[in-house]
Design a protein around this motif. Sequence first.
Motif, mmCIF file in Angstrom:
data_model
loop_
_atom_site.group_PDB
_atom_site.id
_atom_site.type_symbol
_atom_site.label_atom_id
_atom_site.label_comp_id
_atom_site.label_asym_id
_atom_site.label_seq_id
_atom_site.Cartn_x
_atom_site.Cartn_y
_atom_site.Cartn_z
ATOM 1 N N ILE A 179 0.843 -1.200 0.000
ATOM 2 C CA ILE A 179 0.000 0.000 0.000
ATOM 3 C C ILE A 179 0.875 1.246 0.000
ATOM 4 C CG2 ILE A 179 -1.603 1.373 1.403
ATOM 5 C CD1 ILE A 179 -2.894 -1.329 2.252
ATOM 6 N N GLY A 180 1.864 1.289 0.886
ATOM 7 C CA GLY A 180 2.747 2.452 0.957
ATOM 8 C C GLY A 180 3.513 2.675 -0.333
ATOM 9 N N ALA A 181 4.047 1.604 -0.907
ATOM 10 C CA ALA A 181 4.803 1.727 -2.156
ATOM 11 C C ALA A 181 3.898 2.146 -3.313
ATOM 12 C CB ALA A 181 5.502 0.405 -2.474
ATOM 13 N N VAL A 240 2.897 12.463 0.653
ATOM 14 C CA VAL A 240 2.910 12.604 2.116
ATOM 15 C C VAL A 240 2.194 11.425 2.764
ATOM 16 C CG1 VAL A 240 2.054 14.011 4.036
ATOM 17 C CG2 VAL A 240 3.179 15.103 2.094
ATOM 18 N N THR A 241 1.093 10.985 2.158
ATOM 19 C CA THR A 241 0.368 9.830 2.688
ATOM 20 C C THR A 241 1.228 8.578 2.642
ATOM 21 O OG1 THR A 241 -1.742 10.805 2.007
ATOM 22 C CG2 THR A 241 -1.728 8.430 2.456
ATOM 23 N N SER A 242 1.971 8.395 1.562
ATOM 24 C CA SER A 242 2.832 7.209 1.469
ATOM 25 C C SER A 242 3.914 7.230 2.536
ATOM 26 C CB SER A 242 3.457 7.095 0.080
ATOM 27 O OG SER A 242 4.508 8.027 -0.097
ATOM 28 N N LEU A 243 4.532 8.380 2.728
ATOM 29 C CA LEU A 243 5.556 8.513 3.761
ATOM 30 C C LEU A 243 4.966 8.202 5.135
ATOM 31 C CD1 LEU A 243 8.424 9.498 4.640
ATOM 32 C CD2 LEU A 243 7.422 11.775 4.834
ATOM 33 N N SER A 244 3.822 8.785 5.419
ATOM 34 C CA SER A 244 3.172 8.557 6.718
ATOM 35 C C SER A 244 2.761 7.101 6.884
ATOM 36 C CB SER A 244 1.937 9.458 6.841
ATOM 37 O OG SER A 244 2.295 10.807 6.715
ATOM 38 N N TRP A 245 2.186 6.523 5.831
ATOM 39 C CA TRP A 245 1.725 5.133 5.902
ATOM 40 C C TRP A 245 2.883 4.178 6.181
ATOM 41 C CZ3 TRP A 245 -2.939 2.888 6.193
ATOM 42 C CH2 TRP A 245 -2.992 1.506 6.025
ATOM 43 N N LEU A 246 3.953 4.307 5.413
ATOM 44 C CA LEU A 246 5.095 3.406 5.608
ATOM 45 C C LEU A 246 5.735 3.603 6.976
ATOM 46 C CD1 LEU A 246 6.707 3.428 2.064
ATOM 47 C CD2 LEU A 246 5.727 1.452 3.245
ATOM 48 N N TRP A 247 5.822 4.845 7.433
ATOM 49 C CA TRP A 247 6.401 5.115 8.747
ATOM 50 C C TRP A 247 5.535 4.494 9.840
ATOM 51 C CZ3 TRP A 247 7.723 10.740 10.670
ATOM 52 C CH2 TRP A 247 8.445 10.661 11.845
ATOM 53 N N TRP A 248 4.227 4.651 9.719
ATOM 54 C CA TRP A 248 3.297 4.166 10.729
ATOM 55 C C TRP A 248 3.212 2.642 10.744
ATOM 56 C CZ3 TRP A 248 -2.280 2.908 9.980
ATOM 57 C CH2 TRP A 248 -2.935 2.692 11.186
ATOM 58 N N THR A 249 3.253 2.014 9.567
ATOM 59 C CA THR A 249 3.003 0.571 9.493
ATOM 60 C C THR A 249 4.266 -0.284 9.392
ATOM 61 O OG1 THR A 249 2.753 0.598 7.082
ATOM 62 C CG2 THR A 249 0.754 0.928 8.412
ATOM 63 N N HIS A 305 8.636 0.909 9.105
ATOM 64 C CA HIS A 305 9.742 1.602 9.777
ATOM 65 C C HIS A 305 9.948 2.950 9.105
ATOM 66 C CE1 HIS A 305 11.182 -1.956 11.933
ATOM 67 N NE2 HIS A 305 10.967 -2.627 10.820
ATOM 68 N N LEU A 306 10.525 3.871 9.858
ATOM 69 C CA LEU A 306 10.877 5.161 9.270
ATOM 70 C C LEU A 306 11.856 4.972 8.116
ATOM 71 C CD1 LEU A 306 10.775 8.238 9.215
ATOM 72 C CD2 LEU A 306 12.582 8.257 10.951
ATOM 73 N N LEU A 307 12.770 4.021 8.266
ATOM 74 C CA LEU A 307 13.742 3.768 7.202
ATOM 75 C C LEU A 307 13.054 3.332 5.905
ATOM 76 C CD1 LEU A 307 16.693 3.707 6.376
ATOM 77 C CD2 LEU A 307 16.806 1.363 7.223
ATOM 78 N N ALA A 308 12.025 2.500 6.013
ATOM 79 C CA ALA A 308 11.283 2.082 4.817
ATOM 80 C C ALA A 308 10.585 3.277 4.187
ATOM 81 C CB ALA A 308 10.264 0.999 5.158
ATOM 82 N N ALA A 309 10.094 4.175 5.006
ATOM 83 C CA ALA A 309 9.418 5.362 4.485
ATOM 84 C C ALA A 309 10.397 6.312 3.812
ATOM 85 C CB ALA A 309 8.688 6.085 5.614
ATOM 86 N N CYS A 310 11.599 6.402 4.346
ATOM 87 C CA CYS A 310 12.580 7.362 3.822
ATOM 88 C C CYS A 310 13.607 6.751 2.890
ATOM 89 C CB CYS A 310 13.297 8.047 4.975
ATOM 90 S SG CYS A 310 12.221 9.114 5.937
ATOM 91 N N SER A 311 13.662 5.428 2.763
ATOM 92 C CA SER A 311 14.705 4.818 1.937
ATOM 93 C C SER A 311 14.667 5.243 0.482
ATOM 94 C CB SER A 311 14.676 3.297 2.054
ATOM 95 O OG SER A 311 13.486 2.763 1.534
ATOM 96 N N PRO A 312 13.523 5.555 -0.094
ATOM 97 C CA PRO A 312 13.556 5.983 -1.488
ATOM 98 C C PRO A 312 14.071 7.394 -1.675
ATOM 99 C CG PRO A 312 11.315 5.464 -0.815
ATOM 100 C CD PRO A 312 12.194 5.312 0.374
ATOM 101 N N TRP A 313 14.101 8.175 -0.653
ATOM 102 C CA TRP A 313 14.381 9.594 -0.835
ATOM 103 C C TRP A 313 15.779 9.909 -1.362
ATOM 104 C CZ3 TRP A 313 9.775 9.911 -1.309
ATOM 105 C CH2 TRP A 313 8.837 9.686 -0.332
ATOM 106 N N PRO A 314 16.810 9.115 -1.148
ATOM 107 C CA PRO A 314 18.105 9.476 -1.715
ATOM 108 C C PRO A 314 18.219 9.281 -3.222
ATOM 109 C CG PRO A 314 18.395 8.084 0.199
ATOM 110 C CD PRO A 314 16.941 8.084 -0.142
ATOM 111 N N ARG A 315 17.314 8.604 -3.844
ATOM 112 C CA ARG A 315 17.546 8.311 -5.252
ATOM 113 C C ARG A 315 17.207 9.482 -6.142
ATOM 114 N NH1 ARG A 315 12.398 5.217 -6.854
ATOM 115 N NH2 ARG A 315 12.368 6.092 -8.893
#
Length: 190
Positions: free
Chosen positions: A19-21, A70-79, A81-91
């Motif tokens: 869902i988050g992805a 923003v919803t995807s970031l929040s969803w992945l963080w909530w469900t 890990h924060l790392l899963a929510a933020c891992s795509p951001w460096p690319r």
Amino acid sequence: MLLAERGTLAPLLILNTLIGATLMQAGANTLNCVADADIDKLMQRTSGRPLARAAISNRHALVFGLALSVTSLSWLWWTTHLLAACSPWPRSRSTRCLHAVAQAAHHPERRLRRNVNAMPVMIGWSAVTGTIGWPALVMFAIIVFWTPPHSWALAMRHKEDYRAAGIPMLPAVATEPHVANQISSTPGCP
């Protein structure tokens, strides 16, 4: 995710990660359409997109894309890990701490000949483990090196669209023999 867990995964973790992805990609794709609305009008294969046809406003699409991101970031963080929510951001292609915002701001596909989407490996791995281990980096590298030749093969069909829009995709800026040589010289490609 299965490789990271080395066994059975909780179905809820898989569902939450998917869902988050999905929300992340939807936000990125929407913001990409906003960023590329001007060139989408110039390319036959993209001229039917809603923003190119002016079926919806750029402003509404921008708000929708940001909300999805923003919803995807929040969803992945909530469900997960924060790392899963933020891992795509460096690319560089489509995610950088508000994923598609950077994509929309920098128009990387207008400058780069290599467009790659290898971050789902990192998201899945970090959702399970809470870390980014070397196996995830190896899988990421495989996708980074494997994807461009396949994208170039498809882009050869649309090279005139890329030229008309000024997008330096390899088939639009190089000869067919050069592109074929690049494809065949990539490890793992026939």
